[in-house]
Design a protein around this motif. Structure first.
Motif, PDB file in Angstrom:
ATOM      1  N   VAL A   1      10.175 -14.586 -10.460  1.00  0.00           N
ATOM      2  CA  VAL A   1      10.213 -16.026 -10.234  1.00  0.00           C
ATOM      3  C   VAL A   1      11.667 -16.468 -10.124  1.00  0.00           C
ATOM      4  CG1 VAL A   1       9.646 -18.296 -11.165  1.00  0.00           C
ATOM      5  CG2 VAL A   1       8.050 -16.392 -11.466  1.00  0.00           C
ATOM      6  N   VAL A   2      12.030 -17.011  -8.962  1.00  0.00           N
ATOM      7  CA  VAL A   2      13.379 -17.526  -8.736  1.00  0.00           C
ATOM      8  C   VAL A   2      13.461 -18.996  -9.117  1.00  0.00           C
ATOM      9  CG1 VAL A   2      15.162 -17.940  -6.998  1.00  0.00           C
ATOM     10  CG2 VAL A   2      13.766 -15.851  -6.894  1.00  0.00           C
ATOM     11  N   LYS A   3      12.419 -19.757  -8.755  1.00  0.00           N
ATOM     12  CA  LYS A   3      12.407 -21.195  -9.030  1.00  0.00           C
ATOM     13  C   LYS A   3      10.979 -21.635  -9.284  1.00  0.00           C
ATOM     14  CE  LYS A   3      14.228 -25.572  -7.219  1.00  0.00           C
ATOM     15  NZ  LYS A   3      14.925 -26.203  -6.074  1.00  0.00           N
ATOM     16  N   GLY A   4      10.775 -22.407 -10.355  1.00  0.00           N
ATOM     17  CA  GLY A   4       9.453 -22.909 -10.687  1.00  0.00           C
ATOM     18  C   GLY A   4       9.109 -24.161  -9.918  1.00  0.00           C
ATOM     19  N   ASP A   5       8.632 -25.159 -10.603  1.00  0.00           N
ATOM     20  CA  ASP A   5       8.225 -26.420  -9.990  1.00  0.00           C
ATOM     21  C   ASP A   5       9.154 -27.512 -10.509  1.00  0.00           C
ATOM     22  OD1 ASP A   5       7.017 -28.715  -9.092  1.00  0.00           O
ATOM     23  OD2 ASP A   5       5.013 -28.209  -9.804  1.00  0.00           O
TER      24      ASP A   5
ATOM     25  N   GLY B   1      12.943 -10.256 -27.424  1.00  0.00           N
ATOM     26  CA  GLY B   1      11.786 -10.620 -26.629  1.00  0.00           C
ATOM     27  C   GLY B   1      10.841 -11.588 -27.308  1.00  0.00           C
ATOM     28  N   THR B   2      11.107 -11.909 -28.583  1.00  0.00           N
ATOM     29  CA  THR B   2      10.293 -12.901 -29.283  1.00  0.00           C
ATOM     30  C   THR B   2      10.550 -14.281 -28.686  1.00  0.00           C
ATOM     31  OG1 THR B   2      10.416 -11.615 -31.325  1.00  0.00           O
ATOM     32  CG2 THR B   2       9.759 -13.918 -31.522  1.00  0.00           C
ATOM     33  N   MET B   3       9.463 -15.038 -28.448  1.00  0.00           N
ATOM     34  CA  MET B   3       9.574 -16.351 -27.815  1.00  0.00           C
ATOM     35  C   MET B   3       9.205 -17.459 -28.804  1.00  0.00           C
ATOM     36  SD  MET B   3      10.286 -15.741 -24.535  1.00  0.00           S
ATOM     37  CE  MET B   3      10.133 -14.438 -23.293  1.00  0.00           C
ATOM     38  N   ASN B   4       9.778 -18.643 -28.588  1.00  0.00           N
ATOM     39  CA  ASN B   4       9.330 -19.810 -29.345  1.00  0.00           C
ATOM     40  C   ASN B   4       8.163 -20.470 -28.617  1.00  0.00           C
ATOM     41  OD1 ASN B   4      10.449 -21.292 -27.226  1.00  0.00           O
ATOM     42  ND2 ASN B   4      12.263 -21.917 -28.359  1.00  0.00           N
ATOM     43  N   ARG B   5       7.695 -21.611 -29.080  1.00  0.00           N
ATOM     44  CA  ARG B   5       6.532 -22.258 -28.490  1.00  0.00           C
ATOM     45  C   ARG B   5       6.763 -22.729 -27.065  1.00  0.00           C
ATOM     46  NH1 ARG B   5       4.866 -26.782 -32.740  1.00  0.00           N
ATOM     47  NH2 ARG B   5       7.133 -27.068 -32.635  1.00  0.00           N
ATOM     48  N   GLU B   6       8.035 -22.897 -26.683  1.00  0.00           N
ATOM     49  CA  GLU B   6       8.361 -23.345 -25.338  1.00  0.00           C
ATOM     50  C   GLU B   6       8.586 -22.174 -24.386  1.00  0.00           C
ATOM     51  OE1 GLU B   6      11.750 -25.825 -25.993  1.00  0.00           O
ATOM     52  OE2 GLU B   6      10.515 -27.598 -26.404  1.00  0.00           O
ATOM     53  N   GLY B   7       8.406 -20.947 -24.883  1.00  0.00           N
ATOM     54  CA  GLY B   7       8.578 -19.782 -24.032  1.00  0.00           C
ATOM     55  C   GLY B   7      10.020 -19.347 -23.862  1.00  0.00           C
ATOM     56  N   ILE B   8      10.922 -19.817 -24.722  1.00  0.00           N
ATOM     57  CA  ILE B   8      12.331 -19.447 -24.677  1.00  0.00           C
ATOM     58  C   ILE B   8      12.589 -18.361 -25.714  1.00  0.00           C
ATOM     59  CG2 ILE B   8      14.702 -20.284 -24.846  1.00  0.00           C
ATOM     60  CD1 ILE B   8      13.108 -21.525 -22.560  1.00  0.00           C
ATOM     61  N   PRO B   9      13.335 -17.292 -25.359  1.00  0.00           N
ATOM     62  CA  PRO B   9      13.631 -16.241 -26.330  1.00  0.00           C
ATOM     63  C   PRO B   9      14.395 -16.795 -27.539  1.00  0.00           C
ATOM     64  CG  PRO B   9      14.172 -15.508 -24.112  1.00  0.00           C
ATOM     65  CD  PRO B   9      13.868 -16.972 -24.015  1.00  0.00           C
ATOM     66  N   VAL B  10      14.078 -16.261 -28.712  1.00  0.00           N
ATOM     67  CA  VAL B  10      14.805 -16.619 -29.927  1.00  0.00           C
ATOM     68  C   VAL B  10      15.645 -15.436 -30.364  1.00  0.00           C
ATOM     69  CG1 VAL B  10      13.142 -18.342 -30.673  1.00  0.00           C
ATOM     70  CG2 VAL B  10      12.832 -15.972 -31.379  1.00  0.00           C
ATOM     71  N   ALA B  11      16.742 -15.745 -31.072  1.00  0.00           N
ATOM     72  CA  ALA B  11      17.747 -14.745 -31.387  1.00  0.00           C
ATOM     73  C   ALA B  11      17.562 -14.147 -32.772  1.00  0.00           C
ATOM     74  CB  ALA B  11      19.138 -15.363 -31.281  1.00  0.00           C
TER      75      ALA B  11
ATOM     76  N   GLY C   1      -2.320 -14.842 -20.468  1.00  0.00           N
ATOM     77  CA  GLY C   1      -2.434 -16.182 -21.033  1.00  0.00           C
ATOM     78  C   GLY C   1      -2.952 -17.210 -20.043  1.00  0.00           C
ATOM     79  N   ALA C   2      -3.115 -18.438 -20.538  1.00  0.00           N
ATOM     80  CA  ALA C   2      -3.645 -19.538 -19.731  1.00  0.00           C
ATOM     81  C   ALA C   2      -2.579 -20.084 -18.782  1.00  0.00           C
ATOM     82  CB  ALA C   2      -4.155 -20.650 -20.646  1.00  0.00           C
ATOM     83  N   HIS C   3      -3.025 -20.914 -17.860  1.00  0.00           N
ATOM     84  CA  HIS C   3      -2.104 -21.561 -16.928  1.00  0.00           C
ATOM     85  C   HIS C   3      -1.080 -22.403 -17.700  1.00  0.00           C
ATOM     86  CE1 HIS C   3      -0.839 -23.200 -13.067  1.00  0.00           C
ATOM     87  NE2 HIS C   3      -0.751 -24.372 -13.665  1.00  0.00           N
ATOM     88  N   GLY C   4       0.201 -22.167 -17.449  1.00  0.00           N
ATOM     89  CA  GLY C   4       1.270 -22.909 -18.109  1.00  0.00           C
ATOM     90  C   GLY C   4       1.723 -22.304 -19.419  1.00  0.00           C
ATOM     91  N   ALA C   5       1.001 -21.294 -19.953  1.00  0.00           N
ATOM     92  CA  ALA C   5       1.428 -20.612 -21.170  1.00  0.00           C
ATOM     93  C   ALA C   5       2.544 -19.630 -20.826  1.00  0.00           C
ATOM     94  CB  ALA C   5       0.264 -19.875 -21.821  1.00  0.00           C
ATOM     95  N   PRO C   6       3.454 -19.345 -21.763  1.00  0.00           N
ATOM     96  CA  PRO C   6       4.572 -18.448 -21.465  1.00  0.00           C
ATOM     97  C   PRO C   6       4.141 -17.079 -20.942  1.00  0.00           C
ATOM     98  CG  PRO C   6       4.934 -19.576 -23.547  1.00  0.00           C
ATOM     99  CD  PRO C   6       3.532 -19.907 -23.120  1.00  0.00           C
TER     100      PRO C   6
ATOM    101  N   ARG D   1      10.344 -28.436 -17.606  1.00  0.00           N
ATOM    102  CA  ARG D   1      10.291 -27.824 -18.939  1.00  0.00           C
ATOM    103  C   ARG D   1       9.434 -26.559 -18.931  1.00  0.00           C
ATOM    104  NH1 ARG D   1       8.351 -30.901 -24.512  1.00  0.00           N
ATOM    105  NH2 ARG D   1       8.678 -29.130 -25.931  1.00  0.00           N
ATOM    106  N   ILE D   2       8.267 -26.635 -18.303  1.00  0.00           N
ATOM    107  CA  ILE D   2       7.406 -25.457 -18.232  1.00  0.00           C
ATOM    108  C   ILE D   2       7.978 -24.437 -17.258  1.00  0.00           C
ATOM    109  CG2 ILE D   2       5.103 -24.619 -17.649  1.00  0.00           C
ATOM    110  CD1 ILE D   2       3.968 -27.256 -18.572  1.00  0.00           C
ATOM    111  N   SER D   3       8.514 -24.909 -16.142  1.00  0.00           N
ATOM    112  CA  SER D   3       9.047 -23.990 -15.138  1.00  0.00           C
ATOM    113  C   SER D   3      10.153 -23.115 -15.708  1.00  0.00           C
ATOM    114  CB  SER D   3       9.570 -24.782 -13.937  1.00  0.00           C
ATOM    115  OG  SER D   3       8.500 -25.401 -13.249  1.00  0.00           O
TER     116      SER D   3
END
Length: 255
Positions: free
Chosen positions: A127-131, A218-228, A166-171, A136-138
């Motif tokens: 994925v190069v570019k979302g919507d 590779g662990t993600m938060n609820r927004e689908g962003i990696p956590v450190a 996962g479902a549509h829009g889930a990470p 936020r989801i993209s």
């Protein structure tokens, strides 16, 4: 999704025939096109040169030139095909002959409604570019690799990419995306996450400007962003976005 156009772009638009020009200014709201977003375009086919106010919805960026056997998407027909002849001109309109997939039919087709096929259903894509309409989801999907499961040539976001189960829009789910690139089977790019053009590899340690060491597993938060993962327990669990913004730039330590 807003079209990506800027001053200096060569464009084509429909006004009885296909006209070509160069964007001089925009976008701006114009009563001349019923209050839509518009661009001021300097025509290339008139003498002396004439400038036009052109609605954003009727304008397309030029630059795609197709050769015989190129795979294309027809945005009016919502289908794919193959170039068999062209380009040629009919009444000032640039045209190609397209052999439609699944049909015994060769169709004259305006160049302005054709798009290059970047990948086929079932291909692995990045994925190069979302919507742009849902940034936020993209952001959760940009840079990830998944399977192309559907293409909508007429839509503002044309590619439905399945990352996981996962479902549509889930990470780990699926999302409609504006731009994708095909990933070859031997693509050696490691697992990781791209943020503002920089790729952060999972399992690699990074040094920030203050001397702190960060790792992303590779662990993600609820927004689908990696956590450190951090040696400092007070910083453990910070998102990659927060780390880069507050402590970056990050320098890779090990290879």
């Amino acid at each position: 999704m807003t079209k990506t156009l800027k001053v200096g772009d060569d464009v084509i638009w429909r006004n009885g025939t296909d006209l070509r020009g160069t964007i001089q200014y925009g976008p701006f709201l114009s009563a001349a096109v019923d209050g839509e977003d518009a661009y001021l375009v300097r025509g290339q086919d008139s003498e002396p040169p004439t400038s036009y106010v052109v609605s954003a919805s009727s304008i397309e960026k030029c630059g795609l030139q197709f050769a015989v056997n190129d795979r294309v998407i027809d945005a009016d027909w919502w289908g794919t095909g193959r170039i068999v002849y062209g380009p040629y001109s009919t009444s000032g309109v640039s045209m190609y002959l397209v052999s439609r997939d699944g049909e015994d039919l060769i169709q004259p087709t305006r160049a302005s409604q054709l798009h290059a096929v970047v990948a086929s259903i079932g291909d692995r894509v990045r994925v190069v570019k979302g919507d742009d309409a849902v940034p936020r989801i993209s952001a959760m999907f940009e840079g990830k690799i998944g399977e192309l499961v559907e293409v909508d040539p007429a839509g503002p976001v044309q590619y439905l990419v399945q990352i996981g189960s996962g479902a549509h829009g889930a990470p780990d789910g699926r999302w409609w995306c504006a731009e994708v690139e095909r990933v070859e089977a031997d693509d050696s790019r490691p697992a990781g996450f791209e943020y503002y053009g920089v790729f952060y590899e999972y399992g690699v340690s990074y040094l920030d400007k203050d001397g702190n060491i960060w790792t992303f597993d590779g662990t993600m938060n609820r927004e689908g962003i990696p956590v450190a993962v951090s040696e400092n327990p007070l910083m453990h669990g910070c998102s990659l976005v927060r780390v880069v913004r507050n402590y970056g730039p990050l320098d890779r330590l090990n290879t």
